[in-house]
Design an enzyme around this catalytic site. Structure first.
Site, mmCIF file in Angstrom:
data_model
loop_
_atom_site.group_PDB
_atom_site.id
_atom_site.type_symbol
_atom_site.label_atom_id
_atom_site.label_comp_id
_atom_site.label_asym_id
_atom_site.label_seq_id
_atom_site.Cartn_x
_atom_site.Cartn_y
_atom_site.Cartn_z
ATOM 1 C CG ASN A 9 -1.685 1.213 1.467
ATOM 2 O OD1 ASN A 9 -1.789 2.050 0.569
ATOM 3 N ND2 ASN A 9 -2.261 1.352 2.651
ATOM 4 C CE LYS A 11 -0.007 3.126 4.778
ATOM 5 N NZ LYS A 11 0.175 3.226 6.230
ATOM 6 C CG HIS A 87 -5.677 1.834 5.388
ATOM 7 N ND1 HIS A 87 -5.230 2.765 6.296
ATOM 8 C CD2 HIS A 87 -4.658 0.960 5.207
ATOM 9 C CE1 HIS A 87 -3.984 2.458 6.637
ATOM 10 N NE2 HIS A 87 -3.619 1.370 5.998
ATOM 11 C CD GLU A 89 -2.563 5.364 6.931
ATOM 12 O OE1 GLU A 89 -2.586 5.461 5.694
ATOM 13 O OE2 GLU A 89 -1.592 4.899 7.567
ATOM 14 C CD GLU A 157 -3.250 -2.639 7.380
ATOM 15 O OE1 GLU A 157 -2.182 -2.904 6.817
ATOM 16 O OE2 GLU A 157 -3.851 -1.561 7.220
ATOM 17 N N GLY A 163 2.745 2.132 10.710
ATOM 18 C CA GLY A 163 3.677 3.233 10.542
ATOM 19 C C GLY A 163 4.429 3.613 11.808
ATOM 20 C CB SER A 195 5.513 -1.930 11.866
ATOM 21 O OG SER A 195 5.097 -0.594 12.149
#
Ligand code: PGA
Length: 235
Positions: A9, A11, A87, A89, A157, A163, A195
């Site tokens: 991904n 991003k 996701h 985010e 996740e 991250g 990560s």
């Protein structure tokens, strides 16, 4: 048997110059697994042969007056075969709810895409002992009727591991993935994300219900991503 999948991904990272990395991934991708890169939509149509490409989000509608959005049909038209939905985010940045994620996942299917549906708990939820409740609640709210191994991949996740360099421990991942396996059946691929790096991938892939990874930062270069794909192929 679930398929083994190494998914990257990107991003909001990647210019045309980054296509060199995608080409290096495509030429080095190991046999026996599915390798997917999800670049920004601007790069989808230029992605090389030899790997699968995915979007990072899709709007529920086919087309229309939704400035800045993109549909599953558009992603497919640009060459995508997969699309990330839910996701964390996007849940955080855009307030996407489980109901939104369900609609996006259905849209991905309608557009002929395989959804990579993401779920994950926050650190506060984990510390409160609510991890499995939160994850099952997210699945209840966002996994549409008709989900199966041909149209859906689940990515676990943990929000606190994305991250941050803090990867979940194998015990933590195993507990969640074993529960997810019970929920979605024997054949749906279950990815871990958060990560993942070359140095921790093998111990995660050794877990019985981990079928691959969704990788952010370490998917941006072939030098970081290919060893993860190779660890998966060897698992
Ligand atoms: P990370 O991101 O590998 O950079 O932690 C994972 C993800 O958000 O999919």
């Amino acid at each position: 048997m679930p398929q083994k999948i190494a998914a990257g991904n990107w991003k909001m990272n990647g210019m045309r110059a980054s296509l060199d990395e995608a080409r290096a991934v495509a030429s080095g991708a190991p046999d026996g697994i599915t390798t997917v890169l999800c670049p920004p939509a601007t790069l989808l149509a230029a992605m090389p042969e030899g790997l699968a490409a995915g979007g990072q989000y899709c709007h529920p509608a086919v087309k229309g007056a939704h400035t800045g959005d993109i549909s599953a049909e558009m992603l497919a038209d640009a060459g995508a075969s997969h699309c990330i939905t839910g996701h964390s985010e996007r849940r955080a940045d855009h307030g996407e709810t489980d109901a939104d994620v369900r609609a996006q996942t259905e849209a991905a299917w309608r557009g002929g895409l395989i959804a990579i549906l993401c779920i994950g708990e926050t650190l506060a939820e984990r510390e409160a002992g609510r991890t499995l409740d939160v994850l099952m609640g997210q699945l209840d709210g966002s996994l549409p009727e008709g989900a199966g191994p041909a149209n859906t991949i689940i990515a676990y996740e943990p929000v606190w591991a994305i991250g941050t360099g803090k990867v979940a421990t194998p015990d933590q991942v195993a507990e969640v993935h074993d529960a997810l396996r019970g929920r979605v059946g024997p054949d749906m691929s279950l990815l871990y994300g958060g990560s993942v790096k070359a140095g921790n991938a093998a111990e995660l892939f050794a877990l019985v219900n981990v079928d691959g990874a969704l990788v952010g930062g370490a998917s941006l270069t072939a030098a970081d991503f290919l060893p993860i794909a190779e660890a998966l192929a060897a698992s």
